[in-house]
Scaffold this active site. Structure first.
Site, PDB file in Angstrom:
ATOM      1  N   ASP A  66      -1.453  -7.114  -0.923  1.00 52.01           N
ATOM      2  CA  ASP A  66      -1.038  -5.882  -1.587  1.00 52.01           C
ATOM      3  C   ASP A  66      -1.305  -4.733  -0.619  1.00 52.01           C
ATOM      4  O   ASP A  66      -2.383  -4.635  -0.041  1.00 52.01           O
ATOM      5  CB  ASP A  66      -1.854  -5.682  -2.878  1.00 52.01           C
ATOM      6  CG  ASP A  66      -1.023  -5.132  -4.011  1.00 52.01           C
ATOM      7  OD1 ASP A  66      -0.370  -4.088  -3.793  1.00 52.01           O
ATOM      8  OD2 ASP A  66      -1.018  -5.721  -5.099  1.00 52.01           O
ATOM      9  N   HIS A 126       0.300  -7.690 -13.545  1.00 53.22           N
ATOM     10  CA  HIS A 126      -1.002  -7.186 -13.982  1.00 53.22           C
ATOM     11  C   HIS A 126      -0.910  -5.829 -14.680  1.00 53.22           C
ATOM     12  O   HIS A 126      -1.926  -5.330 -15.157  1.00 53.22           O
ATOM     13  CB  HIS A 126      -1.938  -7.081 -12.779  1.00 53.22           C
ATOM     14  CG  HIS A 126      -1.456  -6.059 -11.788  1.00 53.22           C
ATOM     15  ND1 HIS A 126      -0.293  -6.210 -11.067  1.00 53.22           N
ATOM     16  CD2 HIS A 126      -1.960  -4.854 -11.432  1.00 53.22           C
ATOM     17  CE1 HIS A 126      -0.116  -5.135 -10.307  1.00 53.22           C
ATOM     18  NE2 HIS A 126      -1.107  -4.299 -10.514  1.00 53.22           N
ATOM     19  N   ASP A 127       0.273  -5.221 -14.707  1.00 50.92           N
ATOM     20  CA  ASP A 127       0.461  -3.916 -15.357  1.00 50.92           C
ATOM     21  C   ASP A 127       1.221  -4.021 -16.678  1.00 50.92           C
ATOM     22  O   ASP A 127       1.454  -3.006 -17.331  1.00 50.92           O
ATOM     23  CB  ASP A 127       1.283  -2.979 -14.458  1.00 50.92           C
ATOM     24  CG  ASP A 127       0.557  -2.581 -13.185  1.00 50.92           C
ATOM     25  OD1 ASP A 127      -0.682  -2.552 -13.187  1.00 50.92           O
ATOM     26  OD2 ASP A 127       1.256  -2.293 -12.196  1.00 50.92           O
ATOM     27  N   GLU A 167       7.279  -2.158  -4.613  1.00 53.90           N
ATOM     28  CA  GLU A 167       7.193  -1.828  -6.037  1.00 53.90           C
ATOM     29  C   GLU A 167       7.733  -0.418  -6.212  1.00 53.90           C
ATOM     30  O   GLU A 167       7.243   0.529  -5.587  1.00 53.90           O
ATOM     31  CB  GLU A 167       5.743  -1.894  -6.526  1.00 53.90           C
ATOM     32  CG  GLU A 167       5.666  -1.769  -8.045  1.00 53.90           C
ATOM     33  CD  GLU A 167       4.410  -1.073  -8.555  1.00 53.90           C
ATOM     34  OE1 GLU A 167       4.060  -1.257  -9.717  1.00 53.90           O
ATOM     35  OE2 GLU A 167       3.780  -0.323  -7.781  1.00 53.90           O
ATOM     36  N   ASP A 181       2.674  -1.281  -2.981  1.00 49.30           N
ATOM     37  CA  ASP A 181       2.394  -0.565  -4.222  1.00 49.30           C
ATOM     38  C   ASP A 181       3.103   0.790  -4.246  1.00 49.30           C
ATOM     39  O   ASP A 181       3.007   1.565  -3.284  1.00 49.30           O
ATOM     40  CB  ASP A 181       0.868  -0.343  -4.295  1.00 49.30           C
ATOM     41  CG  ASP A 181       0.398   0.124  -5.647  1.00 49.30           C
ATOM     42  OD1 ASP A 181       0.516  -0.649  -6.603  1.00 49.30           O
ATOM     43  OD2 ASP A 181      -0.109   1.262  -5.738  1.00 49.30           O
TER      44      ASP A 181
HETATM   45  O1  TEU Z   1       1.518   0.520 -10.494  1.00 50.11           O
HETATM   46  C1  TEU Z   1       2.407   1.553 -10.498  1.00 50.11           C
HETATM   47  C2  TEU Z   1       3.066   1.904 -11.758  1.00 50.11           C
HETATM   48  O2  TEU Z   1       3.758   2.885 -11.812  1.00 50.11           O
HETATM   49  C3  TEU Z   1       2.888   1.136 -12.984  1.00 50.11           C
HETATM   50  O3  TEU Z   1       3.152  -0.159 -13.019  1.00 50.11           O
HETATM   51  C4  TEU Z   1       1.662   1.596 -13.668  1.00 50.11           C
HETATM   52  O4  TEU Z   1       0.763   0.570 -13.908  1.00 50.11           O
HETATM   53  C5  TEU Z   1       2.127   2.136 -14.976  1.00 50.11           C
HETATM   54  O5  TEU Z   1       3.128   3.046 -14.758  1.00 50.11           O
HETATM   55  C6  TEU Z   1       1.028   2.817 -15.675  1.00 50.11           C
HETATM   56  O6  TEU Z   1       1.583   3.217 -16.894  1.00 50.11           O
HETATM   57  C7  TEU Z   1       0.847   0.243  -9.315  1.00 50.11           C
HETATM   58  C8  TEU Z   1      -0.119  -0.900  -9.533  1.00 50.11           C
HETATM   59  O7  TEU Z   1       0.611  -2.054  -9.821  1.00 50.11           O
HETATM   60  C9  TEU Z   1      -1.077  -0.509 -10.603  1.00 50.11           C
HETATM   61  O8  TEU Z   1      -1.932  -1.551 -10.965  1.00 50.11           O
HETATM   62  C10 TEU Z   1      -1.865   0.666 -10.093  1.00 50.11           C
HETATM   63  O9  TEU Z   1      -2.689   1.164 -11.111  1.00 50.11           O
HETATM   64  C11 TEU Z   1      -0.961   1.796  -9.614  1.00 50.11           C
HETATM   65  O10 TEU Z   1       0.131   1.342  -8.830  1.00 50.11           O
HETATM   66  C12 TEU Z   1      -1.749   2.725  -8.731  1.00 50.11           C
HETATM   67  O11 TEU Z   1      -2.061   2.091  -7.527  1.00 50.11           O
END
Ligand code: TEU
Length: 584
Positions: free
Chosen positions: A112, A352-353, A279, A220
């Site tokens: 990542d 994971h989100d 992402e 990310d």
């Molecule tokens: O996530 C970015 C992101 O915009 C989303 O998936 C986020 O979790 C969601 O909008 C919140 O409502 C990435 C990572 O995957 C996430 O785990 C991190 O928290 C985020 O970036 C910050 O690094």
């Protein structure tokens, strides 16, 4: 011993260009995967101990969520040292052993890459914050308060933007009387990519990891690195205190330039064995064509967010509305069509989100097993590279969180505090969290029916889902009718049938609100994929139905049915999925 490339070849016999067209990626959230030392937190040695499980599942690539040193404000997405290993997760030696173990089994390891922001404890930010004339000051976004307002007072922030984790995106720093930008938590200051020294430092770090043997990066929020340097206010959100700044930071003015520069500085001249996936919240199909056109040399594929936004209302992710199958088909179908000629899709239901796939898109009650299998067949048979999130292959579900104290995620914890302080009904906030909290995906991997689901000998950092005695890997591993066995089968199909990797995609029955149907076609061979997204029987009146009804059934999710009244029609049982094949 066979070399890694021989081993990979033995698993994957499809000739697809580039290689990742016939590959499946498995995402590990290290905190929650496997704990080797009983501290209740997953670690690298834990992952190592489960590599044979992943090899048997058949996946080609493992993507590790961040394992770098971090204060863990956002579970590792707040990095304080890009070249180290978080001590809770292990040592450099543990990492090298893990990488070697992955390669020995013919798999690849993707890291990542979190470079939109660092931790506020990263030495770069510590320096940046130390003085307004520090050479690293400009590595982050420092700004004065709003004209005519006393700095540090409510409303004096440089813009009205709302952070993803509640509150303003600006944090006031008393010592310098300025604010710094953080799109995510206060402890995740945004790096200033306008500064060439920042970019050079990131590229150097990326080369360092590749030189150590890692096989690529999941990047990310990479479409947030270029911002409109004017930093204008955003339109005010419905009923909210803050504005939506996303127009200024999603796919900003220099995003393509930065990604091309990164490609040139990091990837050019290296063999075509790496994987890059960006992402990109808010990315459109049109943007994605540009990002993933191989000729433009940006990234191999992107994670788009359209299909995981269809069940949200105008109020955003906590404003939950029912998902309509017609919307899902229209959205994914548009992405298939849009990237048919140029570029490539990544395919995912969860990560994971996101909430658990079977709870969101399937039925996690009566038809949990069938619907989890259906979701695998439908997703993996699209054109694109599929991603499996840990536990998805077992049909793991959302979690019955009892109260606010059960949540660990900064987003959920902040949202509960802010929404209830603003007068929202705590039960309603909790109900939305149960459906949408990221913690649904973050409870420990369910390995067996023993204590803590076999995840840890200690007390897990977040409670195990109480359904682990029923839903766990040990219960499925030798069961040919398990969700796990079905995942093995769809993964193997991508490896053995070139139609899955290479075929074109045609959506069928776009107006049917229960049946998801499409064909894939390649060099005279066609696959028909059917999924009944409902708890009732559903007819599947596809073109050429009677020929399909008699075709070879490649993979289903029910025992073969007894002779049907009419052999010329296809009737699907609740949450039934079928993959048929015809040749010639
Ligand atoms: O996530 C970015 C992101 O915009 C989303 O998936 C986020 O979790 C969601 O909008 C919140 O409502 C990435 C990572 O995957 C996430 O785990 C991190 O928290 C985020 O970036 C910050 O690094």
């Amino acid at each position: 011993m066979p070399s890694p490339s021989d081993a990979a070849h033995a698993r994957n016999t499809v000739d697809a260009q580039p290689w990742w067209r016939s590959a499946v990626v498995y995402q590990i959230y290290p905190r929650s995967f496997a704990d080797s030392d009983g501290d209740g937190i997953g670690d690298l040695r834990g992952i190592f101990s489960r590599l044979d499980y992943l090899a048997a599942l058949g996946v080609d690539v493992i993507w590790l969520s961040p394992i770098y040193p971090s204060p863990q404000d956002d579970n590792g997405y707040d990095i304080s040292d890009y070249r180290g290993i978080e001590p809770t997760f292990g040592t450099q030696d543990d990492f090298d052993e893990l990488l070697a173990g992955v390669h020995q089994r013919g798999m690849k390891l993707v890291m990542d890459l979190v470079v939109n922001h660092t931790s506020d404890e990263h030495p770069w930010f510590v320096e940046s914050r130390s003085a307004a004339d520090n050479p690293k000051r400009d590595w982050y976004w420092w700004r004065q308060g709003r004209d005519g307002m006393a700095p540090g007072t409510p409303g004096a922030e440089p813009t009205n933007w709302e952070s993803f984790f509640s509150g303003s995106t600006w944090q006031f720093d008393e010592s310098s009387n300025e604010y710094y930008l953080h799109l995510f938590s206060v402890k995740q200051p945004d790096l200033n990519w306008e500064n060439p020294a920042v970019r050079a430092a990131v590229y150097e770090m990326m080369r360092w990891w590749l030189d150590r043997g890692v096989d690529g990066f999941r990047m990310d929020v990479i479409n947030m690195i270029s911002k409109d340097t004017d930093l204008p206010d955003g339109s005010t959100l419905q009923g909210g205190l803050y504005g939506d700044g996303s127009a200024s930071y999603l796919c900003g003015p220099r995003i393509h330039e930065f990604l091309q520069e990164m490609h040139e500085a990091v990837f050019s001249g290296r063999p075509d064995v790496l994987l890059t996936v960006g992402e990109m919240p808010g990315v459109t199909v049109e943007d994605a064509v540009l990002f993933t056109d191989p000729k433009r040399r940006e990234v191999d594929m992107v994670f788009q967010f359209e299909h995981v936004s269809l069940d949200s209302g105008p109020g955003g992710k906590w404003d939950i509305k029912p998902l309509r199958l017609l919307d899902l088909k229209a959205s994914l179908g548009r992405w298939q069509a849009g990237l048919a000629e140029t570029g490539w899709n990544s395919l995912y239901w969860d990560n994971h989100d996101q909430p658990r796939a079977v709870s969101r898109f399937g039925d996690d009650g009566e038809f949990r097993v069938q619907s989890a299998k259906l979701l695998a067949s439908v997703l993996h048979l699209h054109r694109g590279t599929p991603y499996v999130y840990q536990g998805e292959e077992l049909g793991m579900t959302n979690v019955p969180f009892a109260g606010p104290a059960d949540f660990r995620d900064i987003e959920s914890v902040n949202h509960f505090a802010v929404a209830t302080a603003a007068g929202d009904d705590p039960d309603a906030v909790l109900a939305a969290l149960r459906v949408r909290s990221r913690d649904n995906a973050r409870t420990p991997m369910q390995w067996d029916g023993g204590s803590a689901a076999g995840f840890s000998t200690g007390t897990p950092w977040i409670a195990v889902n109480p359904n682990y005695p029923e839903i766990n890997a040990a219960a499925q591993i030798d069961d040919p009718d398990s969700v796990l066995a079905h995942y093995r089968a769809v993964i193997e199909l991508r490896h053995t049938d070139p139609v899955v990797a290479n075929g074109d995609f045609t959506m069928l029955l776009p107006n049917d609100d229960r049946v998801y149907a499409f064909t894939r076609n390649w060099q005279g061979s066609t696959l028909l994929v059917l999924g009944n997204f409902s708890g009732e029987q559903a007819a599947a009146p596809v073109p050429d139905e009677s020929a399909w009804a008699k075709a070879e059934l490649v993979l289903g999710n029910y025992p073969p049915e007894a002779a049907q009244d009419d052999p010329n029609v296809i009737v699907l049982r609740p949450w039934e999925s079928r993959i048929y094949r015809r040749t010639g």
